[in-house]
Design a protein around this motif. Structure first.
Motif, PDB file in Angstrom:
ATOM      1  N   THR A 265       4.744  62.196  66.767  1.00  0.00           N
ATOM      2  CA  THR A 265       5.623  61.039  66.900  1.00  0.00           C
ATOM      3  C   THR A 265       4.637  59.808  67.044  1.00  0.00           C
ATOM      4  OG1 THR A 265       7.220  62.116  68.483  1.00  0.00           O
ATOM      5  CG2 THR A 265       7.192  59.567  68.507  1.00  0.00           C
ATOM      6  N   ARG A 266       5.071  58.783  65.993  1.00  0.00           N
ATOM      7  CA  ARG A 266       4.428  57.414  66.130  1.00  0.00           C
ATOM      8  C   ARG A 266       4.876  56.443  67.087  1.00  0.00           C
ATOM      9  NH1 ARG A 266       4.507  53.450  60.725  1.00  0.00           N
ATOM     10  NH2 ARG A 266       2.867  52.279  61.229  1.00  0.00           N
ATOM     11  N   ASN A 387      20.483  64.160  64.248  1.00  0.00           N
ATOM     12  CA  ASN A 387      20.077  63.204  63.225  1.00  0.00           C
ATOM     13  C   ASN A 387      18.924  63.605  62.866  1.00  0.00           C
ATOM     14  OD1 ASN A 387      18.663  62.054  65.137  1.00  0.00           O
ATOM     15  ND2 ASN A 387      20.477  60.643  65.755  1.00  0.00           N
ATOM     16  N   SER A 388      18.183  62.980  61.781  1.00  0.00           N
ATOM     17  CA  SER A 388      16.805  63.208  61.414  1.00  0.00           C
ATOM     18  C   SER A 388      15.903  63.233  62.575  1.00  0.00           C
ATOM     19  CB  SER A 388      16.238  62.120  60.088  1.00  0.00           C
ATOM     20  OG  SER A 388      16.463  60.963  60.842  1.00  0.00           O
ATOM     21  N   ILE A 447      16.039  65.052  52.456  1.00  0.00           N
ATOM     22  CA  ILE A 447      16.827  63.555  52.220  1.00  0.00           C
ATOM     23  C   ILE A 447      18.509  64.137  51.806  1.00  0.00           C
ATOM     24  CG2 ILE A 447      17.220  61.451  50.905  1.00  0.00           C
ATOM     25  CD1 ILE A 447      14.931  61.565  52.966  1.00  0.00           C
ATOM     26  N   ASP A 448      18.503  64.807  50.768  1.00  0.00           N
ATOM     27  CA  ASP A 448      19.697  65.115  50.043  1.00  0.00           C
ATOM     28  C   ASP A 448      20.569  66.065  50.983  1.00  0.00           C
ATOM     29  OD1 ASP A 448      19.162  63.583  47.971  1.00  0.00           O
ATOM     30  OD2 ASP A 448      18.452  65.327  46.665  1.00  0.00           O
ATOM     31  N   SER A 449      19.992  66.679  52.121  1.00  0.00           N
ATOM     32  CA  SER A 449      20.758  67.662  52.997  1.00  0.00           C
ATOM     33  C   SER A 449      21.412  67.237  54.127  1.00  0.00           C
ATOM     34  CB  SER A 449      19.716  68.854  53.015  1.00  0.00           C
ATOM     35  OG  SER A 449      18.960  68.557  53.783  1.00  0.00           O
ATOM     36  N   LEU A 450      21.225  65.901  54.320  1.00  0.00           N
ATOM     37  CA  LEU A 450      21.702  65.163  55.459  1.00  0.00           C
ATOM     38  C   LEU A 450      23.139  65.196  55.642  1.00  0.00           C
ATOM     39  CD1 LEU A 450      19.221  62.302  56.344  1.00  0.00           C
ATOM     40  CD2 LEU A 450      19.281  64.377  57.533  1.00  0.00           C
ATOM     41  N   ASP A 492      10.311  58.367  59.567  1.00  0.00           N
ATOM     42  CA  ASP A 492      11.503  59.119  59.742  1.00  0.00           C
ATOM     43  C   ASP A 492      11.843  59.872  58.366  1.00  0.00           C
ATOM     44  OD1 ASP A 492      11.371  59.132  62.508  1.00  0.00           O
ATOM     45  OD2 ASP A 492      12.909  57.836  62.770  1.00  0.00           O
ATOM     46  N   ALA A 493      12.068  58.831  57.420  1.00  0.00           N
ATOM     47  CA  ALA A 493      12.732  59.308  56.090  1.00  0.00           C
ATOM     48  C   ALA A 493      11.818  60.535  55.451  1.00  0.00           C
ATOM     49  CB  ALA A 493      12.849  58.445  55.212  1.00  0.00           C
TER      50      ALA A 493
END
Length: 638
Positions: A265-266, A387-388, A447-450, A492-493
């Motif tokens: 974690t940042r 969520n992510s 990214i595409d699977s959210l 996160d992305a």
């Protein structure tokens, strides 16, 4: 060995110490050094501003800490121009040696126009070694000392070379003595033994304290070389064994991220957020990192971020003669001793079998704890609020709870229900269970699977730019990140990207990414470099584009163009300063608007503009398939 000039002796000693590169912006007093660089295998590169030289050296060092880079700067004003990125290098603990020319010894004190107190300037960034080589025959030995100081202290060293010392003859005996010492520097021969007994006692006490903590009460706060691939992997194994979390500095020098790396974690940027994030832990152990403090002294905000009692803040930093890995191995051994069993890395472990019901119930409890609501075992976690961010947390908690089970970081995107997760974990544990209903979808791209996330399209924003970069970036790339406010979504992305190296602005002095990218690309020519930088920051070292073009470096520069110093607008809001005409004049970069495409092309860099997500995705993919540097002006909607 014949006698050499001082300049030739200096570069020979540098090469013998393992120096491979010199980033240069020379002047009259450095001409003999310029000539001598032809005589050795050191690669010399011209940069059009000293702050590009020093930033490039920092970038090299972050990738290649085994080989100390040089800069060649002209007198005091040249060093002044490079101090900004030397400050960042100092904060990154990057070994760098500056060679700064000076007036001839017989001309010093004549009050020539360019004469200045170079040593005083250098001490701003060179805490351990600043020296002027005024003694005849001393130049090669002084160079060895400078490189040793930079390497051993992990910092910036500065050697000042009077003009006349560079052309004078150095006796061969002095060169031979320096060369012999240089071989020890290159081989990194320890200069003193390390007494391990008190270190191990300290680490044993730390392990005992960690075992007194409940799950999630202990955190490793890491930085520096603890964030490199092998070290981070061992940190992850120790953390799993102790039930600890891992956080990294907000302004980290370099960290390995993506699939296959431990979850980290940042730390948030603003002090109240950082204090809240770290305050949930009972014990904090810093590892090759300074104890965090607030970036600025805000009104009614303490300088100290940590709220724990000083007895519960443990500082782990390798002593002279040790590496970070040496310290980590000792810590791992103490954990093993306390556990009574071998500590194994996650990818090498296997866990004891337990019942499928126990597994499913444990996973259900973890998921419900994260979502803060009940969930049916066959219900999509995403439809219940996953969520992510919580997906990343889920991966961490699963790998901690099921010690020895290796799950890919994107597990929550592939197994979207408790039943599916339980099936996956049971297979890892060799527990027989009925196969769950197979989903018709098996997303492979994070990214595409959210399931609940809108597609990346429409007008361009900072968040969309970050998502497209993460979606498209290649494995093993290096991301140099100075995107600041526009790039907050990138961490996160990019969490589920293929493994990559992530660098940030360590000292807060902007104008970092353009220059650092040069050093990274020179140090790792086989890796694609992605530079993310705000339009305001990019102007500080825009000259770096010329060196990128001249050297044909594979760098993709993304200008996050919001036509403003957005960070200052945010700071004004936080500090309660109301915007007005003057503040807008001092924070907006329009009127006139900077034409980044024309500017990039003027420096010889292929440049394109994008104002929608589709345009940016096309431009970014094209850039990744282009040889040489490319600049993308990502025009963000306000």
């Amino acid at each position: 060995m014949p006698d050499l000039t001082g300049a030739s002796a200096l570069v020979k000693a540098a090469a013998q110490c393992g120096v491979e590169v010199c980033f240069c912006n020379p002047g009259t007093t450095e001409m003999h050094l310029v000539g001598a660089l032809e005589e050795c295998p050191i690669r010399a590169l011209l940069c059009l501003h000293e702050n590009v030289c020093t930033g490039a050296a920092d970038g090299w060092s972050r990738i290649r800490p085994d080989s100390v880079p040089m800069t060649l700067l002209h007198l005091g004003p040249g060093l002044m121009n490079g101090l900004s990125n030397l400050h960042n290098a100092k904060r990154a603990r990057s070994p760098v040696v500056n060679v700064v020319g000076d007036m001839s010894t017989f001309h010093r004190g004549a009050d020539a126009l360019l004469e200045s107190d170079i040593e005083s300037l250098a001490r701003v960034v060179s805490a351990e070694y600043v020296h002027t080589s005024v003694v005849p025959n001393a130049l090669p030995g002084d160079m060895v000392d400078a490189i040793a100081a930079a390497a051993n202290n992990r910092g910036v060293a500065t050697l000042v070379v009077p003009h006349d010392r560079s052309w004078e003859t150095v006796e061969c005996v002095a060169v031979e003595a320096a060369t012999a010492r240089a071989r020890d520097i290159k081989s990194r021969t320890p200069t003193q033994p390390v007494n391990e007994a008190p270190i191990r006692e300290f680490l044993a006490q730390l392990v005992t304290r960690a075992h007194e903590c409940a799950q999630g009460e202990f955190v490793f706060y890491i930085g520096g070389r603890a964030c490199r691939a092998d070290e981070l992997r061992l940190v992850g194994a120790v953390a799993r064994a102790l039930g600890a979390d891992i956080m990294c500095e907000n302004a980290f020098a370099s960290i390995e991220r993506g699939r296959g790396n431990p979850h980290v974690t940042r730390t948030p940027y603003f002090p109240k957020d950082a204090s809240s994030a770290l305050g949930k832990y009972t014990v904090v152990a810093t590892l090759d990192a300074k104890t965090p403090v607030s970036m600025f002294g805000y009104k009614n905000t303490p300088s100290r971020v940590l709220t724990q009692h000083e007895d519960d803040v443990w500082e782990l930093d390798p002593l002279p003669g040790m590496s970070t890995m040496d310290l980590l191995r000792m810590l791992a051994e103490e954990v093993e001793r306390a556990m009574g069993s071998a500590l194994e890395l996650a990818s090498e472990t296997s866990a004891a079998a337990q019942s499928a019901v126990d597994v499913k119930n444990a996973i259900s409890a973890i998921v419900e704890g994260l979502l803060d609501k009940p969930i049916a075992h066959d219900e999509s976690m995403w439809e219940r609020g996953m969520n992510s961010r919580t997906a990343v947390q889920l991966h961490q908690r699963l790998t901690t709870h099921f010690e020895g089970v290796h799950l890919i970081s994107s597990v929550a995107f592939q197994a979207t229900t408790v039943d599916a997760l339980a099936e996956l974990v049971c297979k890892k544990l060799n527990i027989s269970t009925a196969a769950p209903e197979t989903s018709s979808e098996s997303p492979t791209s994070t990214i595409d699977s959210l399931p609940t996330r809108e597609p990346v399209q429409g007008t361009l924003t900072g968040e969309k730019t970050c998502r497209v970069i993460a979606e498209c970036q290649p494995a093993n790339c290096v991301v140099v990140d100075e995107s600041l406010t526009s790039g907050t979504a990138y961490w996160d992305a990019s969490a589920q990207c293929e493994s990559f190296t992530h660098m940030t602005l360590t000292g807060g002095s902007i104008g970092f990414a353009n220059a650092v990218s040069i050093g990274v690309a020179i140090a790792a020519p086989h890796r694609r470099v992605i530079s993310m930088i705000g339009d305001g920051s990019a102007q500080y070292t825009v000259q770096a584009l010329w060196t990128q073009a001249r050297e044909k470096l594979d760098i993709v520069t993304v200008i996050f163009n919001n036509a403003s110093y957005q960070i200052l607008k945010l700071e004004m809001a936080i500090q309660g300063v109301r915007p007005n005409d003057t503040s807008r004049t001092l924070t907006e970069l329009s009127n006139p608007t900077v034409d980044w495409v024309s500017l990039g092309r003027a420096y010889g860099v292929k440049s394109v503009r994008a104002s929608t997500a589709d345009e940016f995705r096309t431009a970014f993919k094209d850039a990744l398939n282009t040889s040489g540097p490319v600049l993308i002006d990502a025009v963000l909607s306000m």
